[in-house]
Design an enzyme around this catalytic site. Structure first.
Site, short mmCIF file in Angstrom:
data_model
loop_
_atom_site.label_atom_id
_atom_site.label_comp_id
_atom_site.label_asym_id
_atom_site.label_seq_id
_atom_site.Cartn_x
_atom_site.Cartn_y
_atom_site.Cartn_z
N THR A 37 0.80 -1.22 0.00
CA THR A 37 0.00 0.00 0.00
C THR A 37 0.84 1.27 0.00
OG1 THR A 37 -1.67 -1.19 1.23
CG2 THR A 37 -1.81 1.19 1.32
N ASP B 243 2.09 -7.33 -3.98
CA ASP B 243 1.32 -7.31 -2.74
C ASP B 243 2.04 -8.31 -1.82
OD1 ASP B 243 -1.87 -6.81 -1.77
OD2 ASP B 243 -0.79 -8.48 -0.84
N SER C 70 1.15 -10.44 0.13
CA SER C 70 0.59 -11.79 0.18
C SER C 70 1.26 -12.69 -0.86
CB SER C 70 -0.91 -11.77 -0.10
OG SER C 70 -1.53 -10.90 0.80
N CYS D 247 -0.88 -18.11 21.90
CA CYS D 247 -1.03 -16.80 22.56
C CYS D 247 -0.07 -15.81 21.91
CB CYS D 247 -0.70 -16.90 24.04
SG CYS D 247 -1.73 -18.05 24.93
N1 ASP Z 1 -2.20 -6.15 1.07
C1 ASP Z 1 -1.18 -5.16 1.31
C2 ASP Z 1 0.15 -5.86 1.37
O1 ASP Z 1 0.49 -6.44 2.36
C3 ASP Z 1 -1.46 -4.41 2.55
C4 ASP Z 1 -0.41 -3.40 2.89
O2 ASP Z 1 0.39 -2.97 2.10
O3 ASP Z 1 -0.35 -3.00 4.03
O4 ASP Z 1 0.87 -5.84 0.40
#
Ligand code: ASP
Length: 353
Positions: free
Chosen positions: A22, A66, A68, A287
Protein backbone atom coordinates in the site's frame (compact mmCIF):
# COMPACT_ATOMS: atom_id res chain seq x y z
CA UNK A 1 19.47 4.96 25.98
CA UNK A 2 20.59 7.09 23.03
CA UNK A 3 18.70 10.09 21.80
CA UNK A 4 19.16 11.03 18.20
CA UNK A 5 18.01 14.38 16.92
CA UNK A 6 19.51 13.76 13.51
CA UNK A 7 22.19 16.40 13.60
CA UNK A 8 25.36 14.68 12.61
CA UNK A 9 24.70 12.25 9.80
CA UNK A 10 23.50 14.58 7.12
CA UNK A 11 25.52 12.90 4.43
CA UNK A 12 24.37 9.40 5.09
CA UNK A 13 23.35 7.41 2.04
CA UNK A 14 20.28 5.24 2.08
CA UNK A 15 18.95 2.75 -0.45
CA UNK A 16 15.20 2.50 -0.57
CA UNK A 17 13.95 -0.82 -1.89
CA UNK A 18 10.30 -0.69 -2.89
CA UNK A 19 8.91 -4.21 -3.07
CA UNK A 20 5.22 -3.30 -3.20
CA UNK A 21 2.31 -2.84 -0.83
CA UNK A 22 0.00 0.00 0.00
CA UNK A 23 2.70 2.51 0.89
CA UNK A 24 3.85 2.87 -2.71
CA UNK A 25 0.48 3.86 -4.09
CA UNK A 26 -0.32 7.36 -5.29
CA UNK A 27 -3.40 8.80 -6.90
CA UNK A 28 -3.08 9.50 -10.59
CA UNK A 29 -4.34 13.10 -10.87
CA UNK A 30 -5.83 12.42 -14.31
CA UNK A 31 -7.67 9.17 -13.67
CA UNK A 32 -8.10 9.28 -9.88
CA UNK A 33 -6.93 5.67 -9.57
CA UNK A 34 -4.22 4.43 -7.23
CA UNK A 35 -1.05 3.49 -9.06
CA UNK A 36 2.42 2.37 -8.01
CA UNK A 37 4.51 5.38 -7.06
CA UNK A 38 7.50 6.27 -9.25
CA UNK A 39 10.35 6.37 -6.75
CA UNK A 40 12.65 8.07 -9.29
CA UNK A 41 10.71 11.23 -8.46
CA UNK A 42 10.56 10.57 -4.74
CA UNK A 43 11.70 14.01 -3.63
CA UNK A 44 9.18 15.74 -5.94
CA UNK A 45 6.33 13.78 -4.36
CA UNK A 46 7.73 14.06 -0.85
CA UNK A 47 9.17 17.57 -0.44
CA UNK A 48 9.78 16.69 3.23
CA UNK A 49 12.75 14.66 2.07
CA UNK A 50 14.43 17.74 0.60
CA UNK A 51 14.92 18.99 4.15
CA UNK A 52 17.33 16.15 4.83
CA UNK A 53 20.70 16.04 3.21
CA UNK A 54 20.72 12.28 2.98
CA UNK A 55 21.54 10.74 -0.32
CA UNK A 56 18.41 8.66 -0.84
CA UNK A 57 18.38 6.44 -3.89
CA UNK A 58 15.82 3.85 -4.76
CA UNK A 59 15.14 0.71 -6.68
CA UNK A 60 11.93 -1.23 -7.06
CA UNK A 61 10.45 -4.60 -7.76
CA UNK A 62 8.92 -4.73 -11.18
CA UNK A 63 6.02 -5.40 -10.92
CA UNK A 64 5.54 -4.44 -7.25
CA UNK A 65 4.20 -7.31 -5.13
CA UNK A 66 1.32 -7.31 -2.74
CA UNK A 67 3.02 -8.86 0.27
CA UNK A 68 0.59 -11.79 0.18
CA UNK A 69 2.58 -12.86 -2.88
CA UNK A 70 5.96 -12.48 -1.19
CA UNK A 71 7.94 -15.60 -0.32
CA UNK A 72 11.42 -17.15 -0.58
CA UNK A 73 11.95 -15.83 -4.12
CA UNK A 74 11.17 -12.25 -3.06
CA UNK A 75 13.28 -12.57 0.09
CA UNK A 76 16.23 -13.70 -2.03
CA UNK A 77 15.77 -10.70 -4.32
CA UNK A 78 15.79 -8.27 -1.41
CA UNK A 79 18.85 -9.97 0.11
CA UNK A 80 20.60 -9.86 -3.27
CA UNK A 81 19.92 -6.12 -3.64
CA UNK A 82 21.26 -5.45 -0.14
CA UNK A 83 24.35 -7.60 -0.73
CA UNK A 84 25.03 -6.00 -4.13
CA UNK A 85 24.84 -2.49 -2.68
CA UNK A 86 26.18 -3.17 0.79
CA UNK A 87 29.35 -1.11 0.56
CA UNK A 88 27.63 1.79 -1.22
CA UNK A 89 25.06 2.74 1.43
CA UNK A 90 24.95 3.38 5.16
CA UNK A 91 21.56 1.76 5.56
CA UNK A 92 18.63 0.18 3.76
CA UNK A 93 14.90 0.86 3.95
CA UNK A 94 12.64 -1.84 2.56
CA UNK A 95 9.14 -0.69 1.66
CA UNK A 96 6.87 -3.68 1.92
CA UNK A 97 3.21 -4.55 2.31
CA UNK A 98 2.25 -4.97 5.93
CA UNK A 99 0.48 -8.34 5.60
CA UNK A 100 3.60 -10.53 5.52
CA UNK A 101 6.19 -7.98 6.58
CA UNK A 102 6.99 -9.96 9.74
CA UNK A 103 7.87 -13.06 7.68
CA UNK A 104 10.15 -11.05 5.37
CA UNK A 105 11.86 -9.34 8.30
CA UNK A 106 12.42 -12.71 9.98
CA UNK A 107 13.78 -14.22 6.77
CA UNK A 108 16.21 -11.36 6.16
CA UNK A 109 17.44 -11.52 9.75
CA UNK A 110 18.56 -15.13 9.18
CA UNK A 111 19.74 -14.71 5.58
CA UNK A 112 21.98 -11.68 6.23
CA UNK A 113 24.65 -13.13 8.49
CA UNK A 114 27.07 -10.62 10.08
CA UNK A 115 24.81 -7.71 9.19
CA UNK A 116 26.49 -4.51 10.33
CA UNK A 117 24.11 -1.92 8.87
CA UNK A 118 20.44 -1.10 9.50
CA UNK A 119 17.80 -2.79 7.37
CA UNK A 120 14.51 -1.12 8.27
CA UNK A 121 11.25 -2.45 6.89
CA UNK A 122 8.24 -0.20 6.80
CA UNK A 123 4.98 0.26 4.97
CA UNK A 124 1.65 1.88 5.64
CA UNK A 125 -2.03 1.23 6.08
CA UNK A 126 -2.99 4.10 3.74
CA UNK A 127 -1.26 4.87 0.40
CA UNK A 128 1.41 7.55 0.47
CA UNK A 129 -0.63 9.59 -1.99
CA UNK A 130 -3.61 9.95 0.35
CA UNK A 131 -4.14 12.94 2.59
CA UNK A 132 -4.33 10.97 5.86
CA UNK A 133 -1.52 8.62 4.97
CA UNK A 134 0.65 7.13 7.67
CA UNK A 135 3.20 6.34 4.96
CA UNK A 136 5.10 9.63 4.91
CA UNK A 137 5.93 9.61 8.59
CA UNK A 138 6.79 5.94 8.53
CA UNK A 139 9.09 6.41 5.56
CA UNK A 140 10.85 9.54 6.81
CA UNK A 141 11.48 8.10 10.27
CA UNK A 142 12.61 4.77 8.80
CA UNK A 143 15.15 6.68 6.71
CA UNK A 144 16.37 8.57 9.78
CA UNK A 145 16.78 5.32 11.70
CA UNK A 146 18.63 3.69 8.80
CA UNK A 147 20.96 6.71 8.70
CA UNK A 148 21.46 7.07 12.45
CA UNK A 149 25.01 6.66 13.70
CA UNK A 150 26.86 7.22 16.91
CA UNK A 151 30.63 7.63 16.91
CA UNK A 152 30.60 6.65 13.25
CA UNK A 153 28.80 3.35 13.81
CA UNK A 154 25.16 2.53 13.02
CA UNK A 155 22.89 2.67 16.06
CA UNK A 156 20.67 -0.21 14.93
CA UNK A 157 22.61 -2.69 12.78
CA UNK A 158 19.67 -5.09 12.71
CA UNK A 159 16.76 -6.11 10.52
CA UNK A 160 13.87 -4.25 12.12
CA UNK A 161 10.36 -3.01 11.48
CA UNK A 162 9.41 0.61 12.00
CA UNK A 163 5.70 1.37 12.18
CA UNK A 164 3.73 4.24 13.68
CA UNK A 165 6.09 5.31 16.50
CA UNK A 166 7.93 2.17 17.30
CA UNK A 167 11.01 0.35 16.09
CA UNK A 168 10.82 -3.40 16.71
CA UNK A 169 13.17 -6.29 16.13
CA UNK A 170 11.99 -7.82 12.84
CA UNK A 171 12.05 -11.46 13.90
CA UNK A 172 10.05 -10.68 17.09
CA UNK A 173 7.25 -8.79 15.37
CA UNK A 174 3.72 -9.74 14.36
CA UNK A 175 1.01 -7.86 12.50
CA UNK A 176 -1.79 -7.58 15.06
CA UNK A 177 -4.27 -5.19 13.49
CA UNK A 178 -5.69 -5.02 9.98
CA UNK A 179 -6.98 -1.45 10.32
CA UNK A 180 -5.04 0.58 12.85
CA UNK A 181 -1.99 2.65 12.02
CA UNK A 182 -0.38 1.07 15.05
CA UNK A 183 -0.46 -2.38 13.47
CA UNK A 184 2.60 -4.24 14.76
CA UNK A 185 3.60 -5.62 18.14
CA UNK A 186 6.53 -7.44 19.64
CA UNK A 187 5.16 -8.98 22.83
CA UNK A 188 8.17 -10.96 23.86
CA UNK A 189 10.90 -8.39 23.24
CA UNK A 190 11.02 -4.67 24.05
CA UNK A 191 11.05 -1.97 21.35
CA UNK A 192 14.44 -0.91 20.01
CA UNK A 193 13.37 2.72 19.72
CA UNK A 194 10.42 5.06 20.17
CA UNK A 195 9.94 7.99 17.85
CA UNK A 196 8.44 11.16 19.30
CA UNK A 197 9.94 14.61 19.06
CA UNK A 198 13.26 12.77 19.16
CA UNK A 199 14.02 9.20 18.33
CA UNK A 200 14.94 7.47 21.59
CA UNK A 201 16.94 4.32 21.04
CA UNK A 202 17.16 1.66 23.71
CA UNK A 203 20.64 0.51 22.77
CA UNK A 204 20.68 -2.05 25.58
CA UNK A 205 18.14 -4.04 23.53
CA UNK A 206 19.89 -3.71 20.15
CA UNK A 207 21.87 -6.64 18.82
CA UNK A 208 25.49 -5.61 18.27
CA UNK A 209 27.78 -8.21 16.72
CA UNK A 210 30.80 -8.97 18.92
CA UNK A 211 33.13 -9.13 15.94
CA UNK A 212 32.75 -7.21 12.72
CA UNK A 213 32.88 -9.75 9.93
CA UNK A 214 32.00 -9.39 6.24
CA UNK A 215 28.34 -9.80 5.31
CA UNK A 216 27.53 -13.35 4.31
CA UNK A 217 24.23 -13.96 2.55
CA UNK A 218 22.50 -17.34 2.70
CA UNK A 219 20.06 -17.87 -0.13
CA UNK A 220 19.04 -21.47 0.63
CA UNK A 221 15.46 -21.76 1.90
CA UNK A 222 13.52 -25.00 2.02
CA UNK A 223 9.75 -24.56 1.62
CA UNK A 224 8.81 -28.02 2.95
CA UNK A 225 7.37 -26.60 6.16
CA UNK A 226 3.80 -26.59 7.53
CA UNK A 227 1.86 -24.93 10.31
CA UNK A 228 -0.42 -27.13 12.41
CA UNK A 229 -2.73 -24.96 14.44
CA UNK A 230 -4.56 -26.95 17.09
CA UNK A 231 -8.19 -26.36 17.99
CA UNK A 232 -10.57 -28.23 20.28
CA UNK A 233 -12.31 -31.07 18.44
CA UNK A 234 -9.68 -31.42 15.73
CA UNK A 235 -10.17 -34.64 13.77
CA UNK A 236 -7.44 -37.24 13.21
CA UNK A 237 -7.68 -36.97 9.42
CA UNK A 238 -6.81 -33.25 9.49
CA UNK A 239 -3.71 -33.82 11.61
CA UNK A 240 -2.83 -36.86 9.53
CA UNK A 241 -3.14 -35.01 6.24
CA UNK A 242 -0.70 -32.35 7.42
CA UNK A 243 1.84 -34.70 8.97
CA UNK A 244 1.69 -37.05 5.97
CA UNK A 245 2.44 -34.26 3.46
CA UNK A 246 5.01 -35.67 1.02
CA UNK A 247 8.49 -34.17 1.52
CA UNK A 248 7.54 -32.46 4.79
CA UNK A 249 10.59 -31.57 6.91
CA UNK A 250 9.40 -29.21 9.61
CA UNK A 251 6.17 -28.29 11.40
CA UNK A 252 5.36 -25.31 13.56
CA UNK A 253 2.67 -26.66 15.88
CA UNK A 254 0.63 -23.87 17.45
CA UNK A 255 -0.56 -25.17 20.80
CA UNK A 256 -2.68 -23.82 23.65
CA UNK A 257 -1.41 -21.64 26.49
CA UNK A 258 2.10 -22.47 27.58
CA UNK A 259 2.44 -25.30 25.06
CA UNK A 260 -0.42 -27.69 25.85
CA UNK A 261 -2.23 -30.10 23.55
CA UNK A 262 -4.83 -32.89 23.81
CA UNK A 263 -3.57 -36.16 25.27
CA UNK A 264 -5.55 -38.40 22.85
CA UNK A 265 -3.58 -41.49 21.99
CA UNK A 266 -4.17 -41.09 18.23
CA UNK A 267 -2.77 -37.55 18.36
CA UNK A 268 0.36 -38.41 20.33
CA UNK A 269 0.92 -41.43 18.10
CA UNK A 270 0.76 -39.33 14.91
CA UNK A 271 3.28 -36.86 16.36
CA UNK A 272 5.61 -39.69 17.38
CA UNK A 273 5.45 -41.33 13.96
CA UNK A 274 6.25 -37.99 12.30
CA UNK A 275 9.26 -37.19 14.51
CA UNK A 276 10.56 -40.75 14.08
CA UNK A 277 10.51 -40.13 10.31
CA UNK A 278 12.80 -37.11 10.93
CA UNK A 279 10.16 -34.35 10.79
CA UNK A 280 11.03 -31.54 13.20
CA UNK A 281 7.94 -30.45 15.15
CA UNK A 282 8.32 -27.17 17.02
CA UNK A 283 5.87 -26.22 19.75
CA UNK A 284 4.81 -22.55 19.64
CA UNK A 285 2.02 -21.03 21.72
CA UNK A 286 -1.08 -19.64 20.02
CA UNK A 287 -1.03 -16.80 22.56
CA UNK A 288 0.42 -13.58 21.18
CA UNK A 289 2.70 -13.29 24.23
CA UNK A 290 4.54 -15.69 26.51
CA UNK A 291 6.65 -18.77 26.29
CA UNK A 292 6.22 -22.53 25.82
CA UNK A 293 6.86 -24.53 29.00
CA UNK A 294 5.86 -28.08 28.30
CA UNK A 295 6.50 -29.33 31.83
CA UNK A 296 3.88 -27.07 33.48
CA UNK A 297 0.79 -29.22 32.75
CA UNK A 298 0.10 -32.88 32.15
CA UNK A 299 -1.22 -31.89 28.70
CA UNK A 300 2.15 -30.42 27.78
CA UNK A 301 4.36 -33.01 29.47
CA UNK A 302 3.50 -35.76 26.98
CA UNK A 303 4.72 -33.78 23.99
CA UNK A 304 8.51 -34.03 24.50
CA UNK A 305 8.04 -37.81 24.81
CA UNK A 306 6.77 -37.80 21.21
CA UNK A 307 9.88 -35.93 20.02
CA UNK A 308 8.28 -32.46 19.83
CA UNK A 309 10.70 -29.66 20.71
CA UNK A 310 10.06 -26.30 22.36
CA UNK A 311 9.93 -23.15 20.24
CA UNK A 312 10.33 -21.09 23.44
CA UNK A 313 8.91 -17.58 22.92
CA UNK A 314 9.24 -17.48 19.15
CA UNK A 315 6.62 -15.95 16.91
CA UNK A 316 5.08 -18.34 14.40
CA UNK A 317 6.44 -16.17 11.58
CA UNK A 318 9.99 -16.44 12.84
CA UNK A 319 9.76 -20.19 13.56
CA UNK A 320 8.41 -20.97 10.07
CA UNK A 321 11.14 -19.01 8.34
CA UNK A 322 13.87 -20.32 10.65
CA UNK A 323 12.91 -23.90 9.74
CA UNK A 324 13.01 -22.97 6.03
CA UNK A 325 16.40 -21.37 6.60
CA UNK A 326 17.99 -24.20 8.59
CA UNK A 327 16.79 -26.95 6.24
CA UNK A 328 17.81 -24.67 3.36
CA UNK A 329 21.41 -24.82 4.65
CA UNK A 330 21.33 -28.58 4.12
CA UNK A 331 21.12 -29.42 7.84
CA UNK A 332 19.72 -32.75 9.02
CA UNK A 333 17.04 -33.33 11.64
CA UNK A 334 19.25 -33.34 14.73
CA UNK A 335 21.15 -30.23 13.75
CA UNK A 336 17.94 -28.35 12.95
CA UNK A 337 16.50 -29.36 16.33
CA UNK A 338 19.61 -28.07 18.07
CA UNK A 339 19.61 -24.73 16.24
CA UNK A 340 15.85 -24.25 16.69
CA UNK A 341 16.47 -24.16 20.42
CA UNK A 342 19.24 -21.57 20.27
CA UNK A 343 19.04 -17.92 19.39
CA UNK A 344 20.72 -17.20 16.05
CA UNK A 345 20.03 -13.47 15.97
CA UNK A 346 17.90 -12.63 18.99
CA UNK A 347 14.72 -14.34 17.74
CA UNK A 348 14.09 -16.29 20.97
CA UNK A 349 14.96 -15.72 24.61
CA UNK A 350 17.59 -18.40 25.21
CA UNK A 351 21.36 -18.58 24.80
CA UNK A 352 23.05 -17.57 21.54
CA UNK A 353 24.36 -20.13 19.06
N1 ASP B 1 -2.20 -6.15 1.07
C1 ASP B 1 -1.18 -5.16 1.31
C2 ASP B 1 0.15 -5.86 1.37
O1 ASP B 1 0.49 -6.44 2.36
C3 ASP B 1 -1.46 -4.41 2.55
C4 ASP B 1 -0.41 -3.40 2.89
O2 ASP B 1 0.39 -2.97 2.10
O3 ASP B 1 -0.35 -3.00 4.03
O4 ASP B 1 0.87 -5.84 0.40
Amino acid sequence: MTENANTNQNHASILLIYTGGTIGMIENPETGTLEAFDFRHLKDHMPELKKTEYRVESCRFEPPLDSSEMGPEGWRRIAEIIAGNYSLYDGFVVLHGTDTMAYTASALSFMLENLGKPVVLTGSQLPIGMLRTDGKENLITAIEIAAAKEKGLPIVPEVCIFFENTLLRGNRTRKMNADHFNAFRSYNYPPLAQAGVHIRYDTSQVYYPLLRKPLKVHYGLDPNIAILKLFPGMSPCVVESILHTPGLKGVVMETFGCGNAPCDEWFLQLLKEATEKGIVIVNITQCPAGCVEMHRYETGKKLPETGVISGHDSTTESAVVKLMFLFGQGMGTEEVKEYMQCSLIGEITVGDK
